[in-house]
Each structure stands twice: as C-alpha cells, then as structure tokens.
Design a protein around this motif. Structure first.
Motif, PDB file in Angstrom:
ATOM      1  N   UNK A  46       0.813  -1.223   0.000  1.00  0.00           N
ATOM      2  CA  UNK A  46       0.000   0.000   0.000  1.00  0.00           C
ATOM      3  C   UNK A  46       0.842   1.267   0.000  1.00  0.00           C
ATOM      4  N   UNK A  47       2.112   1.145   0.367  1.00  0.00           N
ATOM      5  CA  UNK A  47       3.003   2.298   0.456  1.00  0.00           C
ATOM      6  C   UNK A  47       4.308   1.993  -0.269  1.00  0.00           C
ATOM      7  N   UNK A  48       5.021   3.052  -0.608  1.00  0.00           N
ATOM      8  CA  UNK A  48       6.314   2.886  -1.259  1.00  0.00           C
ATOM      9  C   UNK A  48       7.296   2.219  -0.305  1.00  0.00           C
ATOM     10  N   UNK A  49       7.861   1.104  -0.734  1.00  0.00           N
ATOM     11  CA  UNK A  49       8.880   0.391   0.028  1.00  0.00           C
ATOM     12  C   UNK A  49      10.107   0.245  -0.865  1.00  0.00           C
ATOM     13  N   UNK A  50      11.232   0.887  -0.509  1.00  0.00           N
ATOM     14  CA  UNK A  50      12.417   0.841  -1.378  1.00  0.00           C
ATOM     15  C   UNK A  50      12.890  -0.569  -1.691  1.00  0.00           C
ATOM     16  N   UNK A  51      12.807  -1.487  -0.734  1.00  0.00           N
ATOM     17  CA  UNK A  51      13.265  -2.855  -0.977  1.00  0.00           C
ATOM     18  C   UNK A  51      12.371  -3.560  -1.988  1.00  0.00           C
ATOM     19  N   UNK A  52      11.062  -3.381  -1.879  1.00  0.00           N
ATOM     20  CA  UNK A  52      10.157  -3.986  -2.853  1.00  0.00           C
ATOM     21  C   UNK A  52      10.390  -3.384  -4.242  1.00  0.00           C
ATOM     22  N   UNK A  53      10.433  -2.042  -4.290  1.00  0.00           N
ATOM     23  CA  UNK A  53      10.555  -1.343  -5.573  1.00  0.00           C
ATOM     24  C   UNK A  53      11.843  -1.735  -6.293  1.00  0.00           C
ATOM     25  N   UNK A  54      12.970  -1.666  -5.588  1.00  0.00           N
ATOM     26  CA  UNK A  54      14.245  -1.930  -6.247  1.00  0.00           C
ATOM     27  C   UNK A  54      14.474  -3.411  -6.504  1.00  0.00           C
ATOM     28  N   UNK A  55      13.806  -4.268  -5.750  1.00  0.00           N
ATOM     29  CA  UNK A  55      13.878  -5.694  -6.065  1.00  0.00           C
ATOM     30  C   UNK A  55      13.191  -5.975  -7.396  1.00  0.00           C
ATOM     31  N   UNK A  56      12.048  -5.310  -7.651  1.00  0.00           N
ATOM     32  CA  UNK A  56      11.386  -5.495  -8.942  1.00  0.00           C
ATOM     33  C   UNK A  56      12.242  -4.915 -10.066  1.00  0.00           C
ATOM     34  N   UNK A 235      22.147  -3.263  -2.212  1.00  0.00           N
ATOM     35  CA  UNK A 235      21.463  -3.421  -0.914  1.00  0.00           C
ATOM     36  C   UNK A 235      21.822  -2.269   0.022  1.00  0.00           C
ATOM     37  N   UNK A 236      23.086  -1.828  -0.027  1.00  0.00           N
ATOM     38  CA  UNK A 236      23.492  -0.688   0.802  1.00  0.00           C
ATOM     39  C   UNK A 236      22.712   0.565   0.414  1.00  0.00           C
ATOM     40  N   UNK A 237      22.544   0.800  -0.880  1.00  0.00           N
ATOM     41  CA  UNK A 237      21.744   1.940  -1.338  1.00  0.00           C
ATOM     42  C   UNK A 237      20.288   1.785  -0.903  1.00  0.00           C
ATOM     43  N   UNK A 238      19.753   0.555  -0.990  1.00  0.00           N
ATOM     44  CA  UNK A 238      18.385   0.313  -0.545  1.00  0.00           C
ATOM     45  C   UNK A 238      18.218   0.674   0.928  1.00  0.00           C
ATOM     46  N   UNK A 239      19.204   0.268   1.737  1.00  0.00           N
ATOM     47  CA  UNK A 239      19.131   0.541   3.176  1.00  0.00           C
ATOM     48  C   UNK A 239      19.147   2.038   3.452  1.00  0.00           C
ATOM     49  N   UNK A 240      19.997   2.774   2.737  1.00  0.00           N
ATOM     50  CA  UNK A 240      20.058   4.228   2.912  1.00  0.00           C
ATOM     51  C   UNK A 240      18.727   4.861   2.515  1.00  0.00           C
ATOM     52  N   UNK A 241      18.162   4.400   1.383  1.00  0.00           N
ATOM     53  CA  UNK A 241      16.884   4.938   0.919  1.00  0.00           C
ATOM     54  C   UNK A 241      15.764   4.626   1.907  1.00  0.00           C
ATOM     55  N   UNK A 242      15.758   3.386   2.445  1.00  0.00           N
ATOM     56  CA  UNK A 242      14.722   3.007   3.414  1.00  0.00           C
ATOM     57  C   UNK A 242      14.834   3.848   4.685  1.00  0.00           C
ATOM     58  N   UNK A 243      16.058   4.093   5.140  1.00  0.00           N
ATOM     59  CA  UNK A 243      16.243   4.908   6.336  1.00  0.00           C
ATOM     60  C   UNK A 243      15.787   6.339   6.093  1.00  0.00           C
ATOM     61  N   UNK A 244      16.068   6.864   4.917  1.00  0.00           N
ATOM     62  CA  UNK A 244      15.626   8.220   4.582  1.00  0.00           C
ATOM     63  C   UNK A 244      14.103   8.287   4.515  1.00  0.00           C
ATOM     64  N   UNK A 245      13.491   7.253   3.920  1.00  0.00           N
ATOM     65  CA  UNK A 245      12.039   7.202   3.843  1.00  0.00           C
ATOM     66  C   UNK A 245      11.429   7.152   5.237  1.00  0.00           C
ATOM     67  N   UNK A 246      12.009   6.354   6.122  1.00  0.00           N
ATOM     68  CA  UNK A 246      11.508   6.245   7.491  1.00  0.00           C
ATOM     69  C   UNK A 246      11.627   7.584   8.224  1.00  0.00           C
TER      70      UNK A 246
END
Length: 258
Positions: A46-56, A235-246
């Motif tokens: 239902x919401x933007x999730x960097x891990x889901x998005x970048x995995x696709x 994965x490191x970029x994903x983690x940074x993006x997820x932390x920024x989103x949070x």
C-alpha cells in the motif's frame, strides 16, 4: 541505484545462463517467474517500500538480460563460452540478431506507451497511484530493460566500440540528458524514460567489461564475484533509501501531532 541494478542484472543473468550453463531458455523462464512474484509483492504494497521497488527493478533487469539473449543469440561459438557447445535444456536461442530483436522490442515498448496514453493514466512517476497504471509502468520497465540489454550487447559485440567504449558512449548520452533537465521546454517525463532505457545498455556494457576475458577487452573478474559486489552495493543503497524514507515519515507524523 538504477545503474547498479542494471549492471547486476547483466552479470547475474550471465551467471545463471552461461557460467552455471542453465541456458537462455531455462534461465528466462525462471527469472520471469521470479519477476512475477516480486511484482505481486510490489503491487500488494500500500506504500512505497524501497526494498520492494528496487527488487522489482532488479528482477526486470536480470530477466531482461536473458530474454534479450534468448531472442538475439543462438548456439554458435560466437555467443557461447569457450569449449561449450550448448547451454542448458531447451532452445539455445532464436538467433534473431540485435537489429531485428531491437526492432521488435522498440515496437513493443511503443505499443505499451500507446495503450498507456489511450488509458488516460499519467506517465509521471509520482502520479502513478492506480493498479492499472502500476502494471503498465512495470511492463514498460521490463520491455525497456530488455531493449536496453540488446542495445548494450550490440555496442559491446558488434559496433566495434568494445565494452569500455560502449559504456563511455552511453555515459556521454546520459550526461546530455542531465543537461537537458535544465531546459524548460524539454519534458522531464520524456527525459526520465529515455534515461531509464539508456541506463540498461550502460549496465550491459559495464557488466560485460567487468566479467568478460581480458582477451576480449574485459577485466575477467567473473560473473559470481562481480554479482556479489554489485548486490552489496545495491542493498546498501536500498538501506540508505529506506532509512531516509523512514525519517521523512517520522518527521511528517511529528508535524501532524504538532
């Protein structure tokens, strides 16, 4: 992140199809199935999730690599590792060649955009908020990544530029797009999609440059080692993006409470 994902898509696709000798056909079927699974997860979110998005994004890039190889290549020695006569079970490739393959993929991509336009749904990334719009978006991404692979392989194998030369050419074109971003009359949506297509051949040529033998102009780092390093970077970029989103969500909730 897109360049890291597309380069990883090239090295990982080659790892499964060529290094592990699963072949273009079996690898394409398996990677397309994985793409569908990751897409379902993304669509149900239902919401933007960097891990889901970048995995696709990664699965479209990896699947696009083997779809392109299956379309364009065949079982001739030109496309197989030294000493190998076949790869995996099933057809070894359709052997359409890069020009014919690219023509088919460009036609498919234009057809997707035509359907998208007729649907009346927005092209701007931030405005895609419906199920149909997101499905069209991901289909366009899959086709564009497959097209980009064909373009990159053509530059690497047939243009005479080589891996490094092909990567430098695409990087130069991306720099032009970056400059056009500051020209008010050029739509940003158009620049986004052109850049999205061009990052894939950059990943294809960069991936080949990392993995192919030195005698062919590569660095001979291998598909496995290159894929692991690129996966760690992504994965490191994903983690940074997820932390920024949070952090943004936390700030927004804090502002609402105030």
């Amino acid at each position: 992140m897109k360049i890291a994902a597309t380069t990883l898509g090239e090295t990982a696709g080659d790892l499964f199809a060529q290094t592990l000798k699963l072949g273009y056909f079996l690898t394409t079927v398996a990677l397309l199935a994985i793409f569908v699974v990751t897409l379902v997860v993304q669509l149900r979110s239902r919401h933007y999730n960097p891990f889901f998005y970048w995995t696709v994004i990664l699965t479209t890039s990896t699947a696009g690599t083997t779809v392109s190889d299956f379309m364009n290549r065949d079982a001739s020695g030109e496309y197989l590792p030294a000493g190998t006569t076949s790869l995996g079970w099933g057809p070894q490739g359709l052997g359409l060649g890069y020009p014919a393959g690219a023509t088919i993929l460009v036609s498919l991509l234009l057809a997707v955009f035509a359907v998208w336009k007729l649907s009346g749904l927005p092209f701007a990334l931030n405005d895609i908020d419906t199920f149909r719009g997101e499905v069209l978006f991901w289909v366009a991404i899959l086709v564009s990544n497959t097209l980009g692979t064909s373009m990159g392989d053509f530059l690497s194998d047939s243009s005479g530029l080589g891996y490094a030369g092909g990567a430098a050419l695409i990087a130069g074109l991306l720099a032009v797009l970056l400059a056009l971003k500051y020209v008010p009359s050029v739509p940003n949506v158009l620049l986004f999609w052109v850049a999205f297509v061009l990052t894939r051949p950059l990943g294809a040529t960069a991936g080949d440059f990392l993995t192919k033998p030195i005698a062919k102009g590569g660095l001979a780092l291998g598909t496995l080692g290159s894929s692991v390093v690129l996966l760690v970077v992504l994965v490191a970029f994903m983690a940074v993006t997820a932390r920024r989103q949070h952090a943004l969500q936390h700030s927004f909730r804090h502002a609402l409470r105030r």
